[in-house]
Design an enzyme around this catalytic site. Structure first.
Site, PDB file in Angstrom:
ATOM      1  N   PRO A  10       0.797  -1.221   0.000  1.00 44.04           N
ATOM      2  CA  PRO A  10       0.000   0.000   0.000  1.00 44.04           C
ATOM      3  C   PRO A  10       0.832   1.275   0.000  1.00 44.04           C
ATOM      4  O   PRO A  10       1.867   1.365   0.653  1.00 44.04           O
ATOM      5  CB  PRO A  10      -0.833  -0.105   1.284  1.00 44.04           C
ATOM      6  CG  PRO A  10      -0.135  -1.094   2.136  1.00 44.04           C
ATOM      7  CD  PRO A  10       0.573  -2.025   1.203  1.00 44.04           C
ATOM      8  N   ASN A  11       0.339   2.209  -0.768  1.00 41.87           N
ATOM      9  CA  ASN A  11       0.864   3.565  -0.889  1.00 41.87           C
ATOM     10  C   ASN A  11       2.178   3.671  -1.654  1.00 41.87           C
ATOM     11  O   ASN A  11       2.654   4.778  -1.873  1.00 41.87           O
ATOM     12  CB  ASN A  11       0.993   4.239   0.490  1.00 41.87           C
ATOM     13  CG  ASN A  11      -0.348   4.390   1.155  1.00 41.87           C
ATOM     14  OD1 ASN A  11      -1.297   4.867   0.538  1.00 41.87           O
ATOM     15  ND2 ASN A  11      -0.452   3.966   2.399  1.00 41.87           N
ATOM     16  N   ARG A  18       4.015  11.214  -1.921  1.00 42.63           N
ATOM     17  CA  ARG A  18       3.760  10.962  -0.502  1.00 42.63           C
ATOM     18  C   ARG A  18       5.025  11.205   0.312  1.00 42.63           C
ATOM     19  O   ARG A  18       6.054  10.573   0.081  1.00 42.63           O
ATOM     20  CB  ARG A  18       3.307   9.515  -0.317  1.00 42.63           C
ATOM     21  CG  ARG A  18       3.094   9.145   1.123  1.00 42.63           C
ATOM     22  CD  ARG A  18       2.718   7.673   1.278  1.00 42.63           C
ATOM     23  NE  ARG A  18       2.634   7.345   2.685  1.00 42.63           N
ATOM     24  CZ  ARG A  18       3.211   6.294   3.234  1.00 42.63           C
ATOM     25  NH1 ARG A  18       3.905   5.455   2.497  1.00 42.63           N
ATOM     26  NH2 ARG A  18       3.094   6.067   4.517  1.00 42.63           N
ATOM     27  N   TYR A  23      10.483   9.672   1.687  1.00 46.80           N
ATOM     28  CA  TYR A  23      10.627   8.705   0.599  1.00 46.80           C
ATOM     29  C   TYR A  23      11.292   9.262  -0.659  1.00 46.80           C
ATOM     30  O   TYR A  23      11.555   8.509  -1.588  1.00 46.80           O
ATOM     31  CB  TYR A  23       9.255   8.139   0.223  1.00 46.80           C
ATOM     32  CG  TYR A  23       8.582   7.433   1.374  1.00 46.80           C
ATOM     33  CD1 TYR A  23       9.042   6.202   1.824  1.00 46.80           C
ATOM     34  CD2 TYR A  23       7.499   8.006   2.032  1.00 46.80           C
ATOM     35  CE1 TYR A  23       8.438   5.553   2.887  1.00 46.80           C
ATOM     36  CE2 TYR A  23       6.887   7.364   3.094  1.00 46.80           C
ATOM     37  CZ  TYR A  23       7.361   6.148   3.518  1.00 46.80           C
ATOM     38  OH  TYR A  23       6.761   5.508   4.576  1.00 46.80           O
ATOM     39  N   ASN A  74       7.937  -5.303  -0.322  1.00 48.40           N
ATOM     40  CA  ASN A  74       7.791  -4.103   0.497  1.00 48.40           C
ATOM     41  C   ASN A  74       6.322  -4.069   0.913  1.00 48.40           C
ATOM     42  O   ASN A  74       5.468  -3.638   0.144  1.00 48.40           O
ATOM     43  CB  ASN A  74       8.172  -2.834  -0.264  1.00 48.40           C
ATOM     44  CG  ASN A  74       8.120  -1.606   0.624  1.00 48.40           C
ATOM     45  OD1 ASN A  74       7.433  -1.590   1.640  1.00 48.40           O
ATOM     46  ND2 ASN A  74       8.838  -0.569   0.234  1.00 48.40           N
ATOM     47  N   ALA A  77       2.819  -0.398   5.237  1.00 47.68           N
ATOM     48  CA  ALA A  77       2.278  -0.424   6.601  1.00 47.68           C
ATOM     49  C   ALA A  77       1.738  -1.793   6.999  1.00 47.68           C
ATOM     50  O   ALA A  77       1.631  -2.083   8.192  1.00 47.68           O
ATOM     51  CB  ALA A  77       1.194   0.636   6.757  1.00 47.68           C
ATOM     52  N   HIS A  80       3.393  -3.982   9.795  1.00 47.27           N
ATOM     53  CA  HIS A  80       3.246  -3.812  11.236  1.00 47.27           C
ATOM     54  C   HIS A  80       2.070  -4.561  11.848  1.00 47.27           C
ATOM     55  O   HIS A  80       2.037  -4.747  13.061  1.00 47.27           O
ATOM     56  CB  HIS A  80       3.133  -2.323  11.569  1.00 47.27           C
ATOM     57  CG  HIS A  80       4.146  -1.504  10.839  1.00 47.27           C
ATOM     58  ND1 HIS A  80       5.501  -1.673  11.025  1.00 47.27           N
ATOM     59  CD2 HIS A  80       4.007  -0.553   9.889  1.00 47.27           C
ATOM     60  CE1 HIS A  80       6.151  -0.844  10.219  1.00 47.27           C
ATOM     61  NE2 HIS A  80       5.266  -0.155   9.521  1.00 47.27           N
ATOM     62  N   ASP A  87       1.201 -14.755   7.320  1.00 45.55           N
ATOM     63  CA  ASP A  87       0.904 -16.175   7.133  1.00 45.55           C
ATOM     64  C   ASP A  87       1.081 -16.600   5.679  1.00 45.55           C
ATOM     65  O   ASP A  87       1.503 -17.727   5.405  1.00 45.55           O
ATOM     66  CB  ASP A  87      -0.509 -16.492   7.614  1.00 45.55           C
ATOM     67  CG  ASP A  87      -0.636 -16.446   9.133  1.00 45.55           C
ATOM     68  OD1 ASP A  87       0.396 -16.389   9.833  1.00 45.55           O
ATOM     69  OD2 ASP A  87      -1.792 -16.455   9.615  1.00 45.55           O
ATOM     70  N   GLU A  98      12.147  -8.910   2.945  1.00 45.94           N
ATOM     71  CA  GLU A  98      11.323  -7.739   3.235  1.00 45.94           C
ATOM     72  C   GLU A  98      12.188  -6.491   3.084  1.00 45.94           C
ATOM     73  O   GLU A  98      13.287  -6.432   3.636  1.00 45.94           O
ATOM     74  CB  GLU A  98      10.778  -7.829   4.661  1.00 45.94           C
ATOM     75  CG  GLU A  98       9.931  -6.646   5.061  1.00 45.94           C
ATOM     76  CD  GLU A  98       9.455  -6.709   6.508  1.00 45.94           C
ATOM     77  OE1 GLU A  98       8.734  -5.789   6.916  1.00 45.94           O
ATOM     78  OE2 GLU A  98       9.803  -7.666   7.237  1.00 45.94           O
ATOM     79  N   HIS A 100      12.176  -2.043   3.044  1.00 43.45           N
ATOM     80  CA  HIS A 100      11.503  -0.772   3.323  1.00 43.45           C
ATOM     81  C   HIS A 100      12.422   0.341   2.864  1.00 43.45           C
ATOM     82  O   HIS A 100      13.629   0.316   3.147  1.00 43.45           O
ATOM     83  CB  HIS A 100      11.201  -0.620   4.817  1.00 43.45           C
ATOM     84  CG  HIS A 100      10.179  -1.582   5.307  1.00 43.45           C
ATOM     85  ND1 HIS A 100       8.827  -1.370   5.147  1.00 43.45           N
ATOM     86  CD2 HIS A 100      10.309  -2.777   5.919  1.00 43.45           C
ATOM     87  CE1 HIS A 100       8.165  -2.394   5.660  1.00 43.45           C
ATOM     88  NE2 HIS A 100       9.045  -3.269   6.128  1.00 43.45           N
ATOM     89  N   ARG A 107      11.524   5.918  12.915  1.00 40.81           N
ATOM     90  CA  ARG A 107      10.268   6.643  12.730  1.00 40.81           C
ATOM     91  C   ARG A 107       9.348   6.411  13.927  1.00 40.81           C
ATOM     92  O   ARG A 107       9.800   6.034  14.998  1.00 40.81           O
ATOM     93  CB  ARG A 107       9.636   6.204  11.406  1.00 40.81           C
ATOM     94  CG  ARG A 107      10.557   6.546  10.215  1.00 40.81           C
ATOM     95  CD  ARG A 107       9.960   6.233   8.892  1.00 40.81           C
ATOM     96  NE  ARG A 107       8.769   7.052   8.678  1.00 40.81           N
ATOM     97  CZ  ARG A 107       7.846   6.763   7.775  1.00 40.81           C
ATOM     98  NH1 ARG A 107       7.966   5.702   7.009  1.00 40.81           N
ATOM     99  NH2 ARG A 107       6.788   7.535   7.625  1.00 40.81           N
ATOM    100  N   ARG A 111       5.812   1.801  13.985  1.00 41.08           N
ATOM    101  CA  ARG A 111       6.484   1.228  12.817  1.00 41.08           C
ATOM    102  C   ARG A 111       7.673   0.341  13.198  1.00 41.08           C
ATOM    103  O   ARG A 111       8.288  -0.279  12.339  1.00 41.08           O
ATOM    104  CB  ARG A 111       6.985   2.340  11.894  1.00 41.08           C
ATOM    105  CG  ARG A 111       5.892   3.198  11.315  1.00 41.08           C
ATOM    106  CD  ARG A 111       6.460   4.209  10.334  1.00 41.08           C
ATOM    107  NE  ARG A 111       5.522   5.239   9.988  1.00 41.08           N
ATOM    108  CZ  ARG A 111       4.585   5.130   9.041  1.00 41.08           C
ATOM    109  NH1 ARG A 111       4.471   4.018   8.352  1.00 41.08           N
ATOM    110  NH2 ARG A 111       3.776   6.138   8.796  1.00 41.08           N
TER     111      ARG A 111
END
Length: 145
Positions: A10-11, A18, A23, A74, A77, A80, A87, A98, A100, A107, A111
């Site tokens: 997301p995002n 954003r 970022y 990635n 959010a 978290h 799963d 993973e 980021h 932050r 997070r």
């Protein structure tokens, strides 16, 4: 030729707009173009997928089985709190790194914890676009299956 799935949550489609102080101003398209060029140089095939919807990301993970040599994820959010995404990562045999763009530990406190990290092969944070390249390089330099 190795085939790696780049899965953005997301995002990430809002990169460049954003929170540019966190970022940067480069877009998701910029990221994909840079990674595509990087992958060409190391003879790796990449497939890109981005969704703001948890179920779409879970479906992509399930469908990745036997198609890819690795997944760079990635989760945004979802990292978290999405036990469903966690799963799904745990349920597949393909190794997942993973990533980021920012350093979540530098932050807001919410997070600081990833529910994905314990079931991922590894985690790369805070290195911007370079984190994706490091994850791809990992898959190229190790036998992950």
């Amino acid at each position: 030729m190795p085939h790696i799935l780049i899965l953005n949550g997301p995002n990430l489609n809002r990169l460049g707009k954003r929170e540019p102080d966190v970022y940067g101003t480069d877009t998701l398209t910029d990221l994909e173009q840079r990674l595509f060029q990087f992958a060409e140089g190391i003879q790796t095939e990449l497939t890109f997928f981005q969704s703001n919807h948890e179920g779409d990301l879970i479906d992509a993970l399930h469908e990745a089985e036997e198609q890819y040599d690795g997944i760079v994820l990635n989760p945004g959010a979802f990292s978290h709190y999405s036990y469903a995404l966690r799963d799904a990562v745990a349920a597949i045999s393909i190794p997942v790194i993973e990533v980021h763009l920012s350093n979540p530990h530098a932050r807001e406190e919410f997070r600081h914890r990833s529910v994905i990290a314990p079931v991922a092969r590894g985690q790369i944070t805070g290195l911007g676009f370079e984190g994706y390249k490091l994850a791809i390089s990992y898959f190229m330099n190790t036998n992950n299956k």
